[in-house]
Design a protein around this motif. Structure first.
Motif, short mmCIF file in Angstrom:
data_model
loop_
_atom_site.label_atom_id
_atom_site.label_comp_id
_atom_site.label_asym_id
_atom_site.label_seq_id
_atom_site.Cartn_x
_atom_site.Cartn_y
_atom_site.Cartn_z
N GLY A 39 46.29 62.90 29.83
CA GLY A 39 45.29 61.89 29.45
C GLY A 39 45.64 61.33 28.11
N PRO A 40 44.91 60.32 27.66
CA PRO A 40 43.84 59.63 28.36
C PRO A 40 44.38 58.66 29.41
CG PRO A 40 44.23 58.63 26.21
CD PRO A 40 45.16 59.80 26.32
N LEU A 41 43.53 58.32 30.40
CA LEU A 41 43.94 57.39 31.45
C LEU A 41 42.85 56.33 31.64
CD1 LEU A 41 45.34 59.87 34.13
CD2 LEU A 41 46.66 58.33 32.69
N VAL A 42 43.28 55.19 32.16
CA VAL A 42 42.31 54.11 32.40
C VAL A 42 42.37 53.66 33.86
CG1 VAL A 42 42.27 53.22 30.04
CG2 VAL A 42 44.00 52.36 31.62
N TYR A 43 41.23 53.18 34.35
CA TYR A 43 41.12 52.63 35.71
C TYR A 43 41.86 51.29 35.73
CZ TYR A 43 38.82 50.79 39.92
OH TYR A 43 38.55 50.26 41.15
N CYS A 44 42.69 51.10 36.74
CA CYS A 44 43.56 49.90 36.79
C CYS A 44 43.04 48.81 37.73
CB CYS A 44 44.97 50.30 37.17
SG CYS A 44 45.76 51.29 35.89
N HIS A 45 41.78 48.91 38.17
CA HIS A 45 41.13 47.85 38.96
C HIS A 45 41.85 47.62 40.29
CE1 HIS A 45 38.82 46.78 35.34
NE2 HIS A 45 39.95 47.01 34.70
N HIS A 46 42.56 48.61 40.77
CA HIS A 46 43.27 48.45 42.04
C HIS A 46 42.89 49.57 43.00
CE1 HIS A 46 46.23 47.87 45.11
NE2 HIS A 46 46.70 49.08 44.91
N SER A 47 42.49 49.19 44.20
CA SER A 47 42.26 50.17 45.26
C SER A 47 42.45 49.43 46.58
CB SER A 47 40.86 50.76 45.17
OG SER A 47 39.89 49.73 45.08
N ASP A 48 43.09 50.08 47.51
CA ASP A 48 43.41 49.46 48.81
C ASP A 48 43.01 50.41 49.92
OD1 ASP A 48 44.70 47.10 48.19
OD2 ASP A 48 46.65 47.74 48.93
N ALA A 63 47.17 43.05 35.02
CA ALA A 63 47.07 41.57 35.10
C ALA A 63 47.72 41.08 36.40
CB ALA A 63 47.74 40.94 33.89
N ILE A 64 48.91 41.61 36.71
CA ILE A 64 49.63 41.17 37.91
C ILE A 64 48.89 41.61 39.17
CG2 ILE A 64 51.77 41.49 39.24
CD1 ILE A 64 53.20 41.77 36.45
N THR A 65 48.41 42.85 39.15
CA THR A 65 47.76 43.40 40.35
C THR A 65 46.45 42.68 40.65
OG1 THR A 65 48.74 45.52 39.82
CG2 THR A 65 46.94 45.56 41.38
N VAL A 66 45.65 42.44 39.61
CA VAL A 66 44.35 41.80 39.83
C VAL A 66 44.56 40.36 40.31
CG1 VAL A 66 42.26 40.97 38.65
CG2 VAL A 66 43.06 43.32 38.32
N HIS A 67 45.58 39.70 39.76
CA HIS A 67 45.91 38.34 40.20
C HIS A 67 46.26 38.35 41.70
CE1 HIS A 67 47.39 34.27 39.86
NE2 HIS A 67 48.53 34.63 40.40
N ARG A 68 47.09 39.33 42.10
CA ARG A 68 47.50 39.43 43.51
C ARG A 68 46.31 39.77 44.41
NH1 ARG A 68 50.64 43.97 43.79
NH2 ARG A 68 48.83 45.02 44.65
N GLN A 69 45.49 40.72 43.95
CA GLN A 69 44.30 41.09 44.73
C GLN A 69 43.38 39.88 44.93
OE1 GLN A 69 43.41 45.80 43.90
NE2 GLN A 69 42.12 44.38 42.88
N ASN A 70 43.20 39.08 43.88
CA ASN A 70 42.33 37.91 44.00
C ASN A 70 42.89 36.94 45.04
OD1 ASN A 70 40.47 38.76 42.17
ND2 ASN A 70 41.28 37.57 40.46
N GLN A 71 44.24 36.79 45.02
CA GLN A 71 44.84 35.88 46.01
C GLN A 71 44.64 36.44 47.42
OE1 GLN A 71 48.87 35.65 44.52
NE2 GLN A 71 48.49 33.58 43.73
N GLN A 72 44.89 37.76 47.58
CA GLN A 72 44.74 38.37 48.91
C GLN A 72 43.30 38.26 49.39
OE1 GLN A 72 46.36 42.25 47.74
NE2 GLN A 72 47.95 42.05 49.29
N ASN A 73 42.35 38.38 48.45
CA ASN A 73 40.93 38.35 48.83
C ASN A 73 40.35 36.94 48.82
OD1 ASN A 73 40.56 41.09 49.28
ND2 ASN A 73 40.05 41.54 47.16
N ASN A 74 41.20 35.93 48.56
CA ASN A 74 40.71 34.55 48.41
C ASN A 74 39.56 34.50 47.41
OD1 ASN A 74 42.39 33.08 50.12
ND2 ASN A 74 41.26 33.86 51.91
N ALA A 75 39.69 35.25 46.33
CA ALA A 75 38.63 35.30 45.32
C ALA A 75 39.15 34.62 44.06
CB ALA A 75 38.27 36.75 45.02
N GLY A 76 38.32 33.77 43.45
CA GLY A 76 38.76 33.07 42.25
C GLY A 76 38.86 34.01 41.06
N THR A 77 37.92 34.93 40.96
CA THR A 77 37.88 35.81 39.80
C THR A 77 37.57 37.24 40.26
OG1 THR A 77 35.55 35.35 39.59
CG2 THR A 77 37.03 34.10 38.16
#
Ligand code: AKG
Length: 279
Positions: free
Chosen positions: A81-90, A229-243
């Protein structure tokens, strides 16, 4: 299960470690039921199966995994540790995945003067037993330390309750396609039709359904910020979500688990990335 020094060494030397029996089988049965129920109501067709990126936001019934004491213990012991949540889950259902690295930052193999390096780790749960002749997951050993897709191939056949933990820089794949299947995939333009055709072929061939879940935690540093940054951008594209916004309930669970939250920065803050996808 007992976490060992040998497991920690394997994670850092090979780039990936198998954790037999990390969770009780009942927990994975619950995970599989919730995942199946979700895909029955949301047919999110992708990669010839179904995939829901940012699953914890969209499937609240799965959030318990994030602060499961055994998951917390595994990250603490094996990564530190310490560790942070990376806003990615599939979550995946019968998805095909060829060789790739999850990390495509511009500088993922660098060492900073203060000794800091890349440190984003993904945990994978396969929600059915895999026999040795039906692996769920493959890596190229040691490829987390080089920007190329090289290294001895190692296959993983986890059972219900096992987890696989890996450095996101590692070259890895799930269930790959045969060459004729790739030709068929290219001949079908629609994601929906692809998933239906490949689903029907799977049934005809008597192959069991493959369900899985993944999420990531990272060391709080610049490498993780770029990965996020890269992962959230890709997730938004995959989910057709703007933000993307972190739901407050997830923030609370992450904090209860003892993790921090990675900042959300725009991709434009970082030097354009090189693609690390396999050919
Ligand atoms: O298809 C799989 O099981 C592997 C998934 C994968 O490569 C990933 O989540 O990065």
């Amino acid at each position: 299960m007992v976490l060992t020094e040998e497991m920690r060494r394997t994670l850092h030397e090979d780039g990936c470690v198998h954790l037999p029996g990390l969770l009780p089988a009942e927990d994975i049965v619950r995970m599989r039921n919730e995942t199946s129920r979700y895909f029955e109501r949301q047919r999110v067709y992708y990669d010839c199966g179904m995939t829901q990126p940012d699953a914890f936001t969209r499937v609240p019934e799965l959030r318990w995994v994030l602060n499961h004491p055994k998951v917390v213990e595994a990250f603490r012991y094996l990564v530190g540790g310490p560790l942070v949540y990376c806003h990615h889950s599939d979550i995946h259902f019968n998805k095909f995945t060829g060789w790739h690295k999850d990390a495509c930052g511009h500088d993922d193999f660098a060492h900073d003067p203060d000794g800091e390096t890349y440190g984003v780790y993904k945990i994978a749960f396969y929600m059915q037993d895999h026999a040795p002749d039906n692996p769920a997951f493959y890596i190229r050993r040691g490829s987390h330390l080089i920007p190329r897709h090289e290294g001895e191939i190692k296959a993983f056949s986890p059972k219900v309750g096992d987890a696989v933990l890996f450095d996101c820089r590692i070259t890895h794949k799930g269930e790959d396609m045969s060459t004729p299947a790739k030709v068929l995939r290219e001949a079908i333009r629609s994601q929906v039709l692809r998933s239906k055709v490949f689903g029907a072929l799977r049934k005809i061939n008597g192959r069991p359904d493959k369900l899985s879940m993944f999420f990531t935690l990272g060391r709080p540093n610049r490498f993780t910020e770029e990965h996020v940054a890269i992962t959230v951008h890709r997730q938004n594209q995959q989910n057709n979500a703007g933000t993307y916004e972190l739901p407050p309930e997830i923030e609370n669970i992450v904090k209860e688990a003892g993790w921090g939250i990675s900042p959300l920065l725009p991709v434009s803050n970082f030097t354009p990335r090189k693609s690390a996808r396999a050919a």
